[in-house]
Design a protein around this motif. Structure first.
Motif, short mmCIF file in Angstrom:
data_model
loop_
_atom_site.label_atom_id
_atom_site.label_comp_id
_atom_site.label_asym_id
_atom_site.label_seq_id
_atom_site.Cartn_x
_atom_site.Cartn_y
_atom_site.Cartn_z
N HIS A 107 26.77 56.82 26.05
CA HIS A 107 28.07 56.20 25.79
C HIS A 107 29.01 56.38 26.98
N ALA A 161 27.95 54.01 29.59
CA ALA A 161 28.28 52.65 29.18
C ALA A 161 29.74 52.31 29.42
N VAL A 173 30.38 51.85 33.32
CA VAL A 173 29.91 50.59 33.93
C VAL A 173 30.42 49.36 33.19
N LEU A 207 29.82 48.51 29.89
CA LEU A 207 28.99 48.00 28.80
C LEU A 207 29.70 48.13 27.45
N SER A 208 30.46 49.21 27.28
CA SER A 208 31.17 49.41 26.01
C SER A 208 32.16 48.27 25.75
N ILE A 234 31.92 45.22 26.79
CA ILE A 234 31.14 44.01 26.45
C ILE A 234 30.70 44.07 24.99
N ILE A 235 30.23 45.24 24.56
CA ILE A 235 29.76 45.41 23.18
C ILE A 235 30.89 45.21 22.19
N SER A 251 32.02 41.54 22.04
CA SER A 251 31.01 40.60 21.57
C SER A 251 30.73 40.84 20.09
N LEU A 293 26.79 41.34 19.55
CA LEU A 293 26.27 42.64 19.96
C LEU A 293 26.81 43.76 19.08
#
Length: 208
Positions: free
Chosen positions: A51, A54, A57, A59-60, A62-63, A66, A69
């Motif tokens: 986590h 994430a 970078v 990613l969190s 984006i998740i 979305s 996701l």
């Protein structure tokens, strides 16, 4: 980062609140002793490392933004918690006098995975990292290094708390290992895991 002491204090307050991680750690510690508890904790800490990476970078973000996701992870986590909850409830029917060493040898490898997946598949953790950590960022400093420091701090505090928690459970293990008490606790833990799964299934992302 700014207000590190306040950040650490808030982390402690959040960590000690009961959640799926506490439930699965409790179950494995009561049923399999420190070995089960510490392996579960190690899995939880490894998931927190993921986590942390994430959020560094992106990613969190984006998740959380979305819907697809977020829903996939949310329902996967809910299904896994239901699986663990039902499995725990069904274990009540097993013979309480069975050989514990035999049980450990057949299921010991799953403690880490249970802790890892329970935390990793909880999108609320990603939401927490994305919404809570930025409040303590210092705009004048590099953001990724600050996220890294905060992530490591949270993981260390989580490990310390659960080590104390597991040790406490072990100290009262004589009472806990009574067959009737074990069945009662397993029943409660199984129901709690299913409850967390239902709650998680209806969780909504903070951002869309």
């Amino acid at each position: 980062m700014s207000n590190f002491l306040l950040f650490a204090f808030m982390c402690i307050c959040l960590i000690i609140l009961p959640g799926p991680d506490t439930a699965i750690t409790t179950k494995n510690t009561l049923s399999f002793g420190k070995q089960g508890g510490f392996q579960t904790l190690f899995g939880t800490c490894c998931a927190l490392c993921v986590h942390t990476f994430a959020v560094i970078v992106g990613l969190s973000a984006i998740i959380v933004k979305s819907a697809i996701l977020f829903s996939i992870i949310k329902y996967a986590g809910a299904i896994y918690l239901i699986y663990l909850g039902i499995k725990t409830l069904l274990s009540i029917k097993q013979d309480m006098n069975s050989d514990m060493s035999e049980i450990k040898s057949s299921k010991g490898h799953s403690f880490f995975l249970q802790g890892f997946l329970t935390n990793l598949l909880n999108p609320k953790v990603a939401v927490f990292f994305l919404t809570f950590l930025p409040q303590f960022l210092n705009p004048a400093e590099n953001s990724w290094s600050q996220f890294l420091i905060m992530g490591i701090t949270y993981i260390v505090l989580t490990a310390i708390w659960f080590i104390l928690y597991i040790t406490l459970i072990q100290r009262i293990n004589v009472f806990m290992k009574k067959p009737k008490t074990q069945k009662f606790i397993q029943g409660i833990t199984g129901a709690v895991l299913v409850g967390f799964a239902i709650k998680l299934a209806f969780e909504k992302a903070a951002f869309k």
